[in-house]
Structures are given as C-alpha cells and as structure tokens.
Write an enzyme that holds these catalytic residues in place. Structure first.
Site, short mmCIF file in Angstrom:
data_model
loop_
_atom_site.label_atom_id
_atom_site.label_comp_id
_atom_site.label_asym_id
_atom_site.label_seq_id
_atom_site.Cartn_x
_atom_site.Cartn_y
_atom_site.Cartn_z
CG ASP A 1 -1.90 1.11 1.29
OD1 ASP A 1 -1.71 2.11 0.58
OD2 ASP A 1 -2.87 1.00 2.07
CG HIS A 2 3.26 3.83 -3.20
ND1 HIS A 2 4.20 4.49 -2.43
CD2 HIS A 2 3.90 3.54 -4.37
CE1 HIS A 2 5.33 4.61 -3.11
NE2 HIS A 2 5.17 4.05 -4.29
NE ARG A 3 -4.07 3.90 1.52
CZ ARG A 3 -5.21 3.44 2.04
NH1 ARG A 3 -6.24 4.26 2.18
NH2 ARG A 3 -5.33 2.19 2.43
#
Length: 450
Positions: free
Chosen positions: A420-422
């Site tokens: 999850d690039h967040r």
C-alpha cells in the site's frame, strides 16, 4: 415452555450465515451444548451448540437458507421451573435472560453426546425400526445435505446433488457418493457401435448422430454467489480500489536455504518438524519486519491514523475447496522455525477441511501467498484489506546462475512484494524485500538479525 434460539453473532463483523446442515430434528431430545447445526459464514463452517436442554420443537430454517444474525432458527421445549421451587445446584434462575450459545471451539467446551435421541416410544419393535430405517429424503424444495467441499466437487464434476442419494450419517451426501454418480453418468466407450444391432443398410448414408445430453452436458451452469466467494470478491474489490497498490520483484539464489532444509531433515532433533521453504520464508519475513516496521502497519481512514503493529499476525493465503482463505498465525515473530512449521501445517489442514474458526480469519497484519505451489514464477497479489504488505513466493526451480564467478545450476526463486503506497514507500519495500531475500540466500545471516 418454548425457548427460541436466534442465530448468534459469530464475530468478525459477520451479519449472516447459511444453514449447512441440521444435526437434530423435531422431537429430538438434546442436552446443553450438544451440537445441533453447522452454519457457513463468509469465512468458515462453524458448529452451533444448543443453548438449552430440552426437546426440539421446530426448525425455523431449512438447509441452504441464508439467515441474518438475530433471526430465529430453532425452538426448544424446555421444562418450566415449578412455582416457588428453589433452583437446583448449578441451575439458572427462572428469570435469567435467554442465553447465547457458546460456539464450539470458543469459551466453554461443548458436551458431545453422540447422535441425538428421539423421544422414547413404547415397544422394542419401534426402537428397532428407528435403528434400521433409512434416513428421510430431503423435503420438497430443500437442498440436499452436503458439506461445502462436497458441493464444490459436485460443481467440478457436473453432478446435480438433487439426483444423488446420500449414504452418510442421516442422509449426508459424501465425496464417494458424488464420485460414484459422476462415474455412472460417464459416456459409453468410444469404440462401441450404436448401429450394430439395427441391421443397418450398408448402402445407406446415415445422418450424423447428435451427441446425447449426458455426453455434452449443459452449455452453462449458474450458481449463487455466497459465502467465501462473495466475501473474497467484496474484499478484493475494496482493497484494489482503496489502497494504491505497487509491486516490486527480486530473483534470488536460494540454494543455501534448500541445503539447510535438507540438513534439518537429517537432524534427529528436527526430523519430525517437517520444516519446509514456507516456514523459512515466514521466519525471514518476521526478521525483516523488525528492520522495516513500516510494512507492518494499517491505514485507519475513519480515525485519520496510521496504526503501527508491534507484533506479527502472519496471514497465509490458502486455496481451499471453499475458495481463498487467509487464516493467520498470531504472534508469529515469537515462534522458532520448528514451531512455525507446525503452525503452518495445522493452519493449512484446518483451512482445507473447512474447520478454520472465524476468529482465525481476521486480525492479520502482513501476509504471504505461496504461488510457487502452483508452478507460478511470480505474480502481483492483491493486498488483504487492512494490510500494508503481502509477500508472494514463486516457484523454486534449477536455473543457470552466476556462482563464484562461474555459471552453475542453482535453485532460484522470484519474490514479489505488493504494498500500500500510502503506508510504504518504494525504498522501504525494497529494503524489506532484500532483507527477506538476503536471509534465503544466506540463512546464517539470520543470526545477525536476531
């Protein structure tokens, strides 16, 4: 007096369940905590014990029916306490609120009392007839009784369960029943001559025969979307369109790890541990998490917070007859290699048998999927909802590889990490992935990370 049992809250946010099979019938006498039904949630098949001791008065739901939490499913006729009578030792007061059943495997242990006993009838002949009488056929419109794995097998073999006679307990359709039905419906030998006994005219050109329906089968089959498949689809869509996915790959020479596993199999102390590549990867993941804790987090949108986990509840993606399940190993970072191997073996066995509890299917913090078991080299897995990282283990195969300045045949695997690039940046994902790969390439490196 009549007591109504409503479908209890099975936990993990589940709001409905499907009645798989009843283990009792109207007129049966049951004891407290006796198994009365099996219900299938979106996550597992769960056994329901009786919350009362008494006689089954009515079954409100048929097998195959989806029931919401709080809906009545069965009524019991229980003895009412005599007016003014003192309660017996251990008995609940007469005004005590209705009890919720304790699920088998949670809390108080269920008291198994074997097959339910019918109300006593006069005469030995009646008793004998009940023993030898065949199980009653399903009522009109009722789905034949079977387990989820058997239903999946029937769909695969194209067998209609409504046409199968169950030989299991109380008419339950077994795997053998489905296989026998499929075998009996198999087409005749292709060498047989359908016109051999018709005295066909050799000078006559016969039109091409249309294959019988039993050979071609239906052109399409429609099945309701329910249980695990329904839950998995919703979870994957929610994950794919909520978390911005990114994936990184790394191919590594794992020959030293394969040699380590072979050596452990010859070691008397670990001979029975059955340590495999997945256990080593799980241990390497736990060690890598300690160096890059960002991979073990959760995005809490409602609270506007990032949750950092200081433990590893390791999810293991498992392909089962009911669909994809991701049961977890709690506090995996505390387990040694042999204990991880044992936990993985039990987890896989329970998942494939449909015996995984709902509690074991939630609360994961990071996961592994072993796509290599299907011969797949690499993939881009979708994150389980609420997790920041999932590690995919590809197939291990001998390949030409640079080794000590020369080309040698080595055991090589491709690892991939979806994140999850967040929560996780590319650099953090790369550090985590190279740490896992570094341990597999040189297991002794794990000593430096402990």
């Amino acid at each position: 007096m009549i007591k109504v049992f409503k479908l209890p809250d099975l936990g993990e946010g589940l709001t409905e369940s499907e009645i798989v099979a009843w283990r009792v019938a109207p007129g049966d006498t049951v004891t407290l905590n006796q198994l009365i039904a099996e219900v299938e949630t979106a996550k597992a098949v769960v056994e329901l014990p009786s919350p009362f001791a008494g006689v089954v008065a009515e079954l409100h739901q048929q097998p195959g029916t989806t029931v919401r939490v709080g809906d009545p499913i069965v009524s019991f006729e229980v003895d009412a306490p005599a007016p003014g009578a003192a309660p017996s030792v251990g008995a609940a007061p007469s005004r005590e609120p209705e009890r919720e059943a304790v699920l088998v495997g949670y809390g108080a242990a269920a008291e198994r009392s074997g097959r339910p006993q019918r109300r006593a009838r006069a005469g030995a002949t009646d008793a004998l007839s009940r023993v030898i009488a065949p199980a009653p056929a399903p009522a009109a419109g009722e789905r034949p009784r079977s387990t989820p794995p058997v239903r999946a097998l029937a769909r695969t073999l194209g067998v209609a369960l409504a046409e199968v006679t169950g030989t299991g307990p109380t008419g339950l359709i077994t795997r053998e029943d489905v296989e026998a039905s499929a075998a009996s419906a198999a087409p005749a030998s292709p060498g047989a001559d359908p016109g051999a006994d018709r005295g066909a005219d050799p000078g006559r050109v016969e039109p091409a025969a249309r294959p019988p329906a039993s050979v071609t089968g239906p052109r399409e089959t429609r099945s309701p979307i329910r249980s695990v498949r329904k839950h998995t689809a919703a979870a994957m869509v929610r994950s794919a369109f909520t978390a911005p996915h990114a994936t990184e790959f790394l191919t590594v020479d794992v020959t030293p790890t394969i040699e380590l596993i072979d050596a452990l199999k010859r070691d008397r102390e670990f001979a029975d541990a059955r340590i495999g590549i997945l256990a080593v990867v799980a241990k390497a993941l736990c060690l890598a998490v300690a160096r890059t804790p960002e991979v073990n987090t959760r995005w809490d949108e409602a609270a506007g917070e990032i949750v950092q986990f200081h433990y590893v509840n390791l999810g293991i993606a498992a392909a089962t007859p009911r669909g994809l399940l991701v049961p977890g190993i709690p506090d995996a970072e505390r387990l040694g290699l042999a204990d991880l191997a044992a936990a993985l073996a039990e987890l896989t066995r329970a998942a494939r048998a449909g015996a995984t509890s709902p509690a074991a299917l939630g609360g994961g913090t990071i996961s592994i999927t072993n796509i290599g078991s299907f011969g797949i080299d690499a993939g881009t897995p979708i994150l389980p909802p609420g997790e920041a990282v999932i590690l995919a283990l590809g197939a291990i195969a001998p390949r030409p590889w640079e080794y000590r300045g020369e080309i040698a045949l080595r055991q090589v695997v491709t690892l991939s990490v979806a994140f999850d690039h967040r929560l996780v940046d590319g650099e953090q994902a790369a550090r985590f992935l190279t740490d896992v790969a570094g341990i597999l390439a040189n297991p002794a490196r794990a000593l430096a990370l402990l």
